[in-house]
Design an enzyme around this catalytic site. Structure first.
Site, mmCIF file in Angstrom:
data_model
loop_
_atom_site.group_PDB
_atom_site.id
_atom_site.type_symbol
_atom_site.label_atom_id
_atom_site.label_comp_id
_atom_site.label_asym_id
_atom_site.label_seq_id
_atom_site.Cartn_x
_atom_site.Cartn_y
_atom_site.Cartn_z
ATOM 1 N N ASP A 31 -3.921 0.330 0.005
ATOM 2 C CA ASP A 31 -2.680 0.766 -0.401
ATOM 3 C C ASP A 31 -2.937 1.574 -1.692
ATOM 4 O O ASP A 31 -2.454 2.621 -2.312
ATOM 5 C CB ASP A 31 -1.537 0.054 -0.616
ATOM 6 C CG ASP A 31 -1.062 -0.411 0.748
ATOM 7 O OD1 ASP A 31 -1.164 0.443 1.778
ATOM 8 O OD2 ASP A 31 -0.228 -1.240 1.075
HETATM 9 P P1 NDP Z 1 -3.766 -3.801 1.205
HETATM 10 O O1 NDP Z 1 -3.139 -4.804 1.729
HETATM 11 O O2 NDP Z 1 -3.199 -2.259 1.217
HETATM 12 O O3 NDP Z 1 -5.167 -3.543 1.964
HETATM 13 C C1 NDP Z 1 -6.105 -4.569 2.178
HETATM 14 C C2 NDP Z 1 -7.314 -4.200 3.113
HETATM 15 O O4 NDP Z 1 -8.043 -5.208 3.010
HETATM 16 C C3 NDP Z 1 -6.618 -3.856 4.601
HETATM 17 O O5 NDP Z 1 -6.832 -2.436 4.713
HETATM 18 C C4 NDP Z 1 -7.796 -4.649 5.349
HETATM 19 O O6 NDP Z 1 -8.509 -3.762 6.273
HETATM 20 C C5 NDP Z 1 -8.922 -4.957 4.297
HETATM 21 N N1 NDP Z 1 -9.461 -6.226 4.833
HETATM 22 C C6 NDP Z 1 -8.823 -7.504 5.070
HETATM 23 N N2 NDP Z 1 -9.668 -8.544 5.422
HETATM 24 C C7 NDP Z 1 -10.920 -7.829 4.913
HETATM 25 C C8 NDP Z 1 -12.072 -8.430 4.935
HETATM 26 N N3 NDP Z 1 -12.503 -9.626 5.338
HETATM 27 N N4 NDP Z 1 -13.131 -7.807 4.443
HETATM 28 C C9 NDP Z 1 -13.071 -6.654 4.165
HETATM 29 N N5 NDP Z 1 -11.825 -5.925 4.170
HETATM 30 C C10 NDP Z 1 -10.760 -6.561 4.422
HETATM 31 O O7 NDP Z 1 -4.530 -4.201 -0.161
HETATM 32 P P2 NDP Z 1 -4.436 -3.604 -1.596
HETATM 33 O O8 NDP Z 1 -4.856 -4.671 -2.660
HETATM 34 O O9 NDP Z 1 -4.969 -2.169 -1.648
HETATM 35 O O10 NDP Z 1 -2.670 -3.393 -1.970
HETATM 36 C C11 NDP Z 1 -1.959 -4.330 -2.160
HETATM 37 C C12 NDP Z 1 -0.605 -4.161 -1.398
HETATM 38 O O11 NDP Z 1 -0.007 -5.395 -1.320
HETATM 39 C C13 NDP Z 1 0.297 -3.221 -1.960
HETATM 40 O O12 NDP Z 1 0.945 -2.328 -1.062
HETATM 41 C C14 NDP Z 1 1.340 -4.174 -2.794
HETATM 42 O O13 NDP Z 1 2.606 -3.351 -2.901
HETATM 43 C C15 NDP Z 1 1.350 -5.063 -1.789
HETATM 44 N N6 NDP Z 1 1.773 -6.455 -2.353
HETATM 45 C C16 NDP Z 1 1.326 -6.948 -3.541
HETATM 46 C C17 NDP Z 1 1.704 -7.901 -4.460
HETATM 47 C C18 NDP Z 1 1.233 -8.234 -5.812
HETATM 48 O O14 NDP Z 1 1.710 -8.893 -6.481
HETATM 49 N N7 NDP Z 1 -0.097 -7.729 -5.972
HETATM 50 C C19 NDP Z 1 2.721 -8.840 -3.646
HETATM 51 C C20 NDP Z 1 2.970 -8.639 -2.359
HETATM 52 C C21 NDP Z 1 2.607 -7.337 -1.831
HETATM 53 P P3 NDP Z 1 -9.155 -4.482 7.671
HETATM 54 O O15 NDP Z 1 -8.138 -5.159 8.370
HETATM 55 O O16 NDP Z 1 -9.470 -2.890 8.317
HETATM 56 O O17 NDP Z 1 -10.210 -5.126 7.274
#
Ligand code: NDP
Length: 470
Positions: A398
């Site tokens: 994101d």
């Molecule tokens: P995202 O949640 O947008 O994306 C995380 C990505 O990590 C996924 O697309 C997933 O893809 C990938 N992933 C998961 N596990 C693994 C792994 N083992 N190895 C490699 N990739 C992996 O994360 P961002 O940090 O970009 O964004 C944070 C989001 O969370 C924002 O929308 C924010 O608003 C929200 N948020 C943030 C909070 C905060 O305080 N920081 C609190 C609550 C929500 P795949 O499954 O394909 O691997």
């Protein structure tokens, strides 16, 4: 008056009680000050822990305590729940744990308020009744609101905003009724029915307020709940006449509010919009597996990535929630060390809402001993992407999604993002084309200069390092 008479006049227990609470308050202030800088954060944490020990010991000296058995029972139950939570809940589950802790805090505050009202409602002053009213309202909102946040973060509840027509009006009506009930209680403290209606409205408000907030706004919600928990504790302090609760509740409430404002700013969202906007209502795409993306995906191997990195002069690492899941911070450090030895400049770009809690990425990178000097906030690094050879996106989604700029109506539209797409090459390390927390497709992954390297980030990084060494 001789010395003996003078000493007899001093209430030693009361003096010790007040002195210990004063020490605890000072320790909390120093702890918070320490936590505001990365270099002093560890010391700040210890000071806050000592402050908490002093606050508990000081409270045990309170002359209003008639028996210690229940307190001892509470300490045992709290220890049995708290120690395993602290020891065994992994860093990746920290946001959920924090949401649960807020819920426990809200429950404790609400129960103390009910006990105070139950035991003393016939003799409560108007001021105490008002304090208890606010305490119970904020405590119950924090309890159910935090449980809702916990459910959303765990994926037990849908991350999308749960809305229905007239929901904002209903929430506003509940809030107004609750405030009117507090005023009525201040006028008529013995009207018990008012108190229990207030309690119920607080529980409902917590559910309704967080239900309509979408996944992408959870960072702000978590900070707001943190703030409510603090304000509720401060109200408890007024009701129980406990100065340390007032001080640390005000500190918690104030810092939670400031953090919520910082997070709102980071997401380019107003407070009003977060609470009433049902942000994320248009989330629709559920995308699992490489085939569901609308565009051509160029995927490569760790060896391909290593070749690109060997000729790069500048690299920016962009960590996201996936780095936390994969626990890939040490693997990032290993790769960065190799690149730096070969003369490549390596920087880290930290988005304020990356991960699942404020400061999530900073904590993990610090654990891998990555210098704070190499970490750059969004504003200070965004212009550098266009001069950068390779950006490595490690489990971020994101926070690098161009839809935030290009797609009005997207749940993240308007949120500032890291401009990774402007660098010459973008390496994206994730396991599939699945969306991030906001549940939307990411066009960065089909940009011509992007190479997807599918797999667990920690394993992929180790393979890239091995290939760079070879
Ligand atoms: P995202 O949640 O947008 O994306 C995380 C990505 O990590 C996924 O697309 C997933 O893809 C990938 N992933 C998961 N596990 C693994 C792994 N083992 N190895 C490699 N990739 C992996 O994360 P961002 O940090 O970009 O964004 C944070 C989001 O969370 C924002 O929308 C924010 O608003 C929200 N948020 C943030 C909070 C905060 O305080 N920081 C609190 C609550 C929500 P795949 O499954 O394909 O691997």
């Amino acid at each position: 008056m001789n010395a003996n008479d003078y000493m007899a006049g001093i209430d030693l227990r009361g003096t010790a009680y007040l002195l210990t609470l004063l020490v605890a308050s000072v320790l909390f202030l120093l702890g918070l000050r320490g936590l505001s800088h990365s270099e002093t954060a560890r010391r700040g944490m210890f000071l806050a822990v000592f402050g908490m020990v002093a606050a508990v010991l000081g409270t045990l000296l309170n002359s209003r305590i008639v028996t210690y058995e229940w307190i001892l029972g509470g300490l045992v139950v709290g220890t049995i729940i708290g120690v395993p939570m602290g020891l065994w809940i992994p860093m990746t589950k920290m946001p959920e744990r924090i949401a649960l802790s807020h819920a426990f805090g809200g429950l404790a505050v609400a129960l103390v308020g009910v006990a105070e009202y139950w035991n003393h409602h016939a003799s409560l002053s108007r001021f105490d009744t008002g304090a208890i009213g606010f305490e119970v309202l904020l405590g119950t909102i924090t309890l159910t609101g935090s449980l809702m946040a916990f459910g959303k973060l765990m994926g037990i509840l849908p991350g999308r905003p749960q809305t229905f027509p007239g929901q904002n009006a209903l929430n506003l009506a509940f809030l107004t009724t609750a405030l009117v009930l507090i005023v009525l209680l201040i006028i008529q403290p013995t009207q018990q029915i008012l108190f229990y209606v207030l309690f119920t409205i607080g529980l409902l408000l917590g559910i309704l307020m967080v239900a309509r907030i979408g996944g992408a706004d959870m960072p702000v919600v978590i900070c707001i709940l943190n703030s409510y928990a603090g304000l509720a504790a401060a109200a408890t302090g007024f009701a129980l006449n406990n100065p340390v609760l007032i001080v640390c509740g005000a500190l918690d409430g104030g810092s939670g509010l400031i953090l919520a404002l910082i997070m709102s700013k980071a997401m380019n969202r107003s407070f009003k919009n977060v609470i009433f906007g049902a942000f994320g209502a248009t989330v629709a795409q559920e995308c699992v597996g490489p085939d569901c993306s609308s565009g051509t995906v160029r995927d490569g191997t760790p060896e391909d990535a290593a070749e690109l990195l060997k000729i790069a002069n500048s690299v920016i690492v962009v960590p996201g929630y996936g780095m936390a899941v994969a626990q890939a911070q040490h693997a990032i450090r290993d790769l960065a060390d190799l690149l730096e030895k070969a003369g490549t400049e390596v920087k880290y770009a930290i988005h304020p809402v990356a991960g699942r809690m404020p400061g999530h990425m900073n904590v993990l990178l610090a654990e891998a001993n990555i210098s704070y000097d190499q970490l750059y906030e969004l504003d200070s690094i965004n212009d550098e992407f266009q001069r950068t050879d390779v950006s490595i996106v490690v489990g971020a989604n994101d926070v690098v999604n161009p839809a935030a700029k290009s797609t009005p109506g997207s749940p993240i539209y308007g949120m500032p993002i890291l401009n990774v797409g402007q660098s010459k090459v973008v390496l994206v390390l994730k396991r599939s084309m699945s969306p991030g927390f906001a549940g939307i497709e990411n066009e960065l992954f089909v940009q011509p200069n992007t190479m997807m390297i599918f797999g667990d980030a920690k394993k992929t990084l180790a393979q890239i390092s091995a290939a760079v060494k070879a």
